[in-house]
Design a protein around this motif. Structure first.
Motif, mmCIF file in Angstrom:
data_model
loop_
_atom_site.group_PDB
_atom_site.id
_atom_site.type_symbol
_atom_site.label_atom_id
_atom_site.label_comp_id
_atom_site.label_asym_id
_atom_site.label_seq_id
_atom_site.Cartn_x
_atom_site.Cartn_y
_atom_site.Cartn_z
ATOM 1 N N LEU A 20 0.840 -1.197 0.000
ATOM 2 C CA LEU A 20 0.000 0.000 0.000
ATOM 3 C C LEU A 20 0.874 1.246 0.000
ATOM 4 N N ALA A 52 -6.436 0.473 1.434
ATOM 5 C CA ALA A 52 -6.366 -0.977 1.612
ATOM 6 C C ALA A 52 -7.495 -1.673 0.854
ATOM 7 N N SER A 56 -6.145 -3.978 -2.255
ATOM 8 C CA SER A 56 -6.040 -5.381 -1.877
ATOM 9 C C SER A 56 -6.947 -6.213 -2.760
ATOM 10 N N LEU A 92 -5.860 -1.940 9.671
ATOM 11 C CA LEU A 92 -5.933 -2.997 8.651
ATOM 12 C C LEU A 92 -6.700 -4.226 9.134
ATOM 13 N N ILE A 96 -7.301 -6.574 5.828
ATOM 14 C CA ILE A 96 -6.198 -7.349 5.271
ATOM 15 C C ILE A 96 -6.047 -8.668 6.034
#
Length: 134
Positions: A20, A52, A56, A92, A96
């Motif tokens: 990122l 994110a 992602s 996150l 994530i």
């Protein structure tokens, strides 16, 4: 042939490597001095979450150990490594990885720069190649 337990099928491990790049100051966890700072902290966290989400390619958050690598090019932001690591790791969570308790290795580097900007890498620790590659 590898035989895989049924419950584990969605975790056939391709591992994670997410990179990122975020402009501005990183989120930081610290008791805010006032409401204004509290709002500022939430905005920083929101910005990282948005990056994110768009960067992602994870369908669902990762459920295994990860290493977190943060590089911060600092201009106007404060130098507060531990608060920043905490702020990033928490932001996150559920995006994530399922929980920030999965972060089992952390690298943090800060350097002076012309504008505030930071880079975050999240890498799975069991993606098939040995853990100790430096």
């Amino acid at each position: 042939m590898n035989f895989i337990d049924e419950e584990e099928h969605e975790d056939i491990d391709t591992g994670v490597h997410i990179h990122l790049t975020v402009e501005g100051q990183p989120p930081y966890n610290r008791q805010p001095l006032d409401m204004k700072e509290g709002m500022f902290q939430r905005d920083l966290s929101k910005k990282l979450k948005e990056v994110a989400k768009t960067s992602s390619n994870l369908v669902y958050p990762y459920t295994k150990a990860v290493s977190l690598n943060v590089r911060y090019q600092r201009d106007e932001g404060k130098s507060q490594a531990t608060a920043i690591i905490s702020g990033i790791a928490e932001s996150l969570r559920k995006l994530i990885y399922t929980d920030d308790s999965l972060v089992s290795e952390i690298h943090y580097v800060e350097q002076a720069g012309e504008k505030d900007m930071y880079w975050v890498d999240v890498t799975s620790k069991d993606s098939g190649h040995g853990h100790h590659h430096h």
